[in-house]
Scaffold this motif. Structure first.
Motif, mmCIF file in Angstrom:
data_model
loop_
_atom_site.group_PDB
_atom_site.id
_atom_site.type_symbol
_atom_site.label_atom_id
_atom_site.label_comp_id
_atom_site.label_asym_id
_atom_site.label_seq_id
_atom_site.Cartn_x
_atom_site.Cartn_y
_atom_site.Cartn_z
ATOM 1 N N UNK A 1 -25.884 -49.487 35.672
ATOM 2 C CA UNK A 1 -25.155 -49.342 34.603
ATOM 3 C C UNK A 1 -23.715 -49.249 34.956
ATOM 4 N N UNK A 2 -23.156 -48.685 36.092
ATOM 5 C CA UNK A 2 -21.684 -48.650 36.220
ATOM 6 C C UNK A 2 -21.298 -50.178 36.821
ATOM 7 N N UNK A 3 -22.175 -50.873 37.544
ATOM 8 C CA UNK A 3 -21.827 -52.256 37.919
ATOM 9 C C UNK A 3 -21.795 -52.975 36.344
ATOM 10 N N UNK A 4 -22.760 -53.017 35.568
ATOM 11 C CA UNK A 4 -22.861 -53.765 34.507
ATOM 12 C C UNK A 4 -21.534 -53.322 33.703
ATOM 13 N N UNK A 5 -21.001 -52.278 33.561
ATOM 14 C CA UNK A 5 -19.717 -51.991 32.892
ATOM 15 C C UNK A 5 -18.670 -52.478 33.417
ATOM 16 N N UNK A 6 -18.570 -52.443 34.709
ATOM 17 C CA UNK A 6 -17.417 -52.808 35.233
ATOM 18 C C UNK A 6 -17.400 -54.455 35.298
ATOM 19 N N UNK A 7 -18.582 -55.148 35.244
ATOM 20 C CA UNK A 7 -18.558 -56.351 35.177
ATOM 21 C C UNK A 7 -17.997 -56.845 33.669
ATOM 22 N N UNK A 8 -18.626 -56.204 32.813
ATOM 23 C CA UNK A 8 -18.396 -56.675 31.308
ATOM 24 C C UNK A 8 -18.190 -55.243 30.503
ATOM 25 N N UNK A 9 -16.838 -54.739 30.687
ATOM 26 C CA UNK A 9 -16.775 -53.625 29.950
ATOM 27 C C UNK A 9 -16.789 -53.784 28.694
ATOM 28 N N UNK A 10 -17.282 -52.504 27.988
ATOM 29 C CA UNK A 10 -17.556 -52.447 26.711
ATOM 30 C C UNK A 10 -16.841 -50.833 26.162
ATOM 31 N N UNK A 11 -16.052 -50.993 25.371
ATOM 32 C CA UNK A 11 -15.501 -49.677 24.756
ATOM 33 C C UNK A 11 -16.661 -48.984 23.828
ATOM 34 N N UNK A 12 -16.885 -47.611 24.197
ATOM 35 C CA UNK A 12 -17.598 -47.009 23.166
ATOM 36 C C UNK A 12 -19.197 -47.350 23.341
ATOM 37 N N UNK A 13 -19.691 -47.661 24.472
ATOM 38 C CA UNK A 13 -20.954 -48.380 24.558
ATOM 39 C C UNK A 13 -22.046 -47.205 24.606
ATOM 40 N N UNK A 14 -21.923 -46.037 24.986
ATOM 41 C CA UNK A 14 -22.660 -44.845 24.822
ATOM 42 C C UNK A 14 -24.232 -45.067 25.264
ATOM 43 N N UNK A 15 -23.964 -45.787 26.316
ATOM 44 C CA UNK A 15 -25.634 -45.922 27.082
ATOM 45 C C UNK A 15 -25.797 -44.682 27.674
ATOM 46 N N UNK A 16 -27.195 -44.229 27.860
ATOM 47 C CA UNK A 16 -27.695 -42.845 28.456
ATOM 48 C C UNK A 16 -28.829 -43.039 29.172
ATOM 49 N N UNK A 17 -29.107 -42.066 29.788
ATOM 50 C CA UNK A 17 -30.417 -41.884 30.645
ATOM 51 C C UNK A 17 -31.331 -40.893 29.743
#
Length: 562
Positions: A382-398
Motif C-alpha cells: 500500500x505504501x508503494x501504491x500511494x507513492x506511485x499514485x498519491x491520493x489525498x485522504x484515501x483512508x485505506x486500512x488493514x
C-alpha cells in the motif's frame, strides 16, 4: 468531490449538519440557537439529568441533550430545560448516555431455514441437540448448515468432528462453520457428496484435517467452500427476512452503525431493498464488496443510495487466513507445526496487482491481514501504491492486525495514512487459539492497540462477530485479559475514554462520516444509547455486565429493554 470507496453523505444531511454547527457558533456555549434565549423552542426530544459522554474533542461530560429533526440541536447543562421544550422530556436520573457504537468491521447476513445458530453452545452435546432438532424439522436428505461454534467455549475441550455429527444426523449432509468463519466441520454424508476422503489432497489455500490414520476428521480450514458450494441456495424471501432480523438484533447491543464486510455484488440489491422498506429502523450501514472489477463496481455505484442510512463501503481484500484454522501468514512457524507458517490467499504478485488495480480505480480498501508476515507485505504494498499514485485522504486500512509487526512497518503505515480496524475482543474470545499457536513476545502482543496508536496510526475498534457485542471489545481493550483471566502485554491496554472514542467517532472516520456521527455534538445525527452503568467509573471487571437500556437512531427510539 467524490470520496474514495463511495460517495460522501447526502447533500441534505451534510447541509443540515453545517447549519446546526453554524447555529451553535452563533448561539451560547451550549450550542443552542440564538432565539432560544428569548423563548422556549420546540424540539422532538429532550434528555436530561444524564451523564452525557459526548466524545467530543475534550471528552466533555454534559447533562442535557436536545434532539430535533433527527439531529443534536443542543448539548449542555440543565439550564437548557429553560430554553427548550419537547413532547417527550426524558429524565435519565443520572444514568449514562453516549453515542451509539459504530462497528467498523462486522459480518451480517441473511440465512436459510436450514441454518442452525451455534453461538454460545457450551458443549458438543448441546451442538448435537441443535443439529438433531433441525434434522427432524427438515427431513432426510436436506442439507443442514450452521455457524458460531468454538472449541474454546466447549466443555469437551476439542473440536466437534464428523462422528459427532453422524450420530445425530446420519441422513443429512451437515456443514457447520466455526465462529470467525475460517474453518468448518462436516459429517460423513457431506464429505461423501464433496468427494473428500483419505486420498484427497489439501486444496489450494486450505487444509483438510486428518486423524492418525489419515482419514479426514470432518474439519476443513479456510476452504469449506468445497462443501458449502453444494448447499442449495436460500430463497430470496428467507434471506431478506433473516437479514432484517440480524440487523435488528444489533440495536439491543447499542450498535447504531456498521461496516459490513465481504459481500458479493449480487447481495447488494437485497440490502438496498431491505433498507428502502425499513428506512430509519435499522443500523446505518456501509457495505464492503469483494472486488468484481472496476466496471462492475461502477454499475453497483449507480444503485448506491449513499445516504445516511445505507451506502457502498470500502472494497474488501483478503491477504491471508485467520487463527481459528490456523492459516494466518506469519514470519515464524506456528508452535508445534514444523515449518508451517500459514499462507497468503493468493500469490504475492497477484495480491500486489489487485491492490494496485483497486487503488487506481479510486476505491478505498479494507485489507484482511492477520499474520505479521501478511501485515508487512500489505503495508509495504500500500505504501508503494500511494507513492506511485498519491491520493489525498484515501483512508485505506488493514482489518484485524492481529499480530504486532515491526516498529518500522507501523511507522510506514503512519507515514502513509494507513489505518487499522482492530478487534480487541479477540484477545478474550480467541485466547485458546493464540496460546495453542503462538508463543513468547508474539503471543503476548496479540491484537495490539496502544502501540499502533503511539506510532500515529488511526485505530478503530470493531467486533468481526467474535462476539458482536461491543462491551467485550471494550473489556479486551482496557484489560487485555483472555477468557481465563490471563493478561497479555498489559502495555498494549488503552484507557476507557480512548476505547469509547475508537468504537464511536474514530470508527465513523473509516467511512468518512466522523462529521455526521460518532459523538453527541450539535449538528450530528442523534444516534445514542442509554447504559445501566457508567463505563467511565465502574471497575473494568464489570464492563461486560453493563446493559444497553435504550437505543435511539436519529432521535427515534428503536430499542428499549424491558
Amino acid at each position: 468531490m467524490k470520496r474514495s470507496g463511495g460517495r460522501a453523505g447526502s447533500a441534505t444531511g451534510a447541509s443540515r449538519a453545517v447549519l446546526f454547527a453554524v447555529v451553535a457558533l452563533l448561539g451560547t456555549a451550549c450550542g443552542e440557537a440564538p432565539d432560544a434565549v428569548a423563548a422556549k423552542r420546540e424540539a422532538e426530544l429532550v434528555i436530561t439529568h444524564a451523564r452525557v459522554i459526548t466524545v467530543d474533542d475534550a471528552f466533555t461530560i454534559a447533562d442535557t441533550v436536545v434532539v430535533d429533526e433527527g439531529r443534536i440541536a443542543a448539548v449542555g447543562g440543565p439550564e437548557l430545560l429553560e430554553r427548550w421544550t419537547a413532547p417527550e422530556v426524558l429524565d435519565l436520573e443520572g444514568r449514562a448516555l453516549m453515542p451509539g457504537f459504530v462497528d467498523a468491521h462486522i459480518h451480517i447476513r441473511g440465512t436459510a431455514r436450514r441454518h442452525v445458530a451455534l453461538a454460545g453452545t457450551s458443549s458438543i452435546a448441546e451442538l448435537q441437540a441443535r443439529v438433531e432438532a433441525r434434522a427432524r424439522a427438515l427431513g432426510p436428505g436436506e442439507w443442514i448448515t450452521g455457524y458460531g461454534w468454538s472449541e474454546d467455549e466447549l466443555a469437551d475441550g476439542r473440536k466437534p468432528d464428523r462422528r459427532d455429527l453422524d450420530a445425530v444426523a446420519p441422513d443429512n449432509p451437515v456443514v457447520l462453520t466455526r465462529a470467525g468463519g475460517h474453518s468448518a466441520v462436516a459429517n460423513s454424508r457431506a464429505l461423501l457428496l464433496g468427494e473428500i476422503d483419505a486420498a484427497t489432497d489439501d486444496p489450494d489455500g486450505g487444509v483438510i484435517e486428518r486423524d492418525a490414520q489419515g482419514v479426514p476428521t470432518g474439519v476443513i480450514r479456510e476452504r469449506q467452500d468445497l462443501l458449502t458450494r453444494l448447499v442449495p441456495a436460500a430463497t430470496e424471501a428467507e434471506l431478506e427476512e433473516s437479514l432484517v432480523e440480524a440487523l435488528e438484533a444489533l440495536l439491543p447491543l447499542g450498535i447504531t452503525s456498521i461496516v459490513d464486510a465481504a459481500k458479493q455484488p449480487e447481495d447488494w440489491p437485497r440490502w438496498v431493498k431491505v433498507y428502502a422498506q425499513h428506512r430509519g429502523e435499522l443500523p446505518r450501514a456501509a457495505v464492503q464488496m469483494l472486488w468484481p472489477g472496476a466496471e462492475a463496481m461502477a454499475a453497483l455505484r449507480e444503485q448506491d443510495p449513499a445516504d445516511e442510512h445505507l451506502r457502498l463501503g470500502p472494497i474488501k481484500v483478503f491477504a491471508d487466513g485467520g487463527f481459528t484454522g490456523p492459516a494466518a501468514f506469519t514470519t515464524e512457524p506456528y508452535v508445534g507445526q514444523g515449518d508451517y507458517r500459514g499462507y497468503l490467499t493468493r500469490p504475492e504478485p497477484e495480491l500486489v496487482a489487485l491492490l494496485d488495480e483497486i487503488h487506481d480505480a479510486g476505491w478505498q480498501m479494507g485489507v484482511h491481514a492477520i499474520g505479521d508476515a501478511a501485515i508487512e507485505i500489505v503495508a509495504q504494498t500500500l505504501a508503494e501504491v500511494l507513492e506511485r499514485n498519491p491520493r489525498e485522504n484515501h483512508r485505506h486500512y488493514l482489518n484485524h492486525f492481529s499480530m504486532r509487526p515491526t516498529d518500522a512497518t507501523m511507522d510506514l503505515m503512519a507515514q502513509h495514512g494507513i489505518a487499522i480496524t482492530q478487534q480487541p475482543n479477540f484477545t478474550y474470545t480467541l485466547e485458546g487459539r493464540y496460546v495453542a499457536n503462538l508463543d513468547g513476545w508474539r503471543l503476548e502482543h496479540n491484537n495490539p492497540v496502544r502501540s499502533p496508536m503511539e506510532h500515529g496510526i488511526h485505530v478503530a475498534l470493531s467486533s468481526d462477530i467474535l462476539p458482536i457485542g461491543p462491551l467485550v471489545g471494550l473489556y479486551g481493550a482496557v484489560t487485555r485479559k483472555g477468557m481465563s483471566g490471563r493478561v497479555f502485554a498489559e502495555e498494549e491496554a488503552i484507557t476507557m475514554p480512548e476505547a469509547i472514542r475508537a468504537y464511536t467517532r474514530d470508527a465513523a472516520w473509516i467511512t468518512f462520516e466522523e462529521d455526521e456521527k460518532g459523538s453527541i455534538e450539535v449538528g450530528k445525527l442523534a444516534d445514542m444509547i442509554e447504559l445501566s452503568e457508567d463505563l467511565l467509573t465502574i471497575p473494568p471487571e464489570r464492563i461486560m455486565d453493563v446493559q444497553v437500556l435504550r437505543t435511539w437512531l436519529g432521535g427515534r427510539l428503536v430499542h428499549a429493554r424491558d
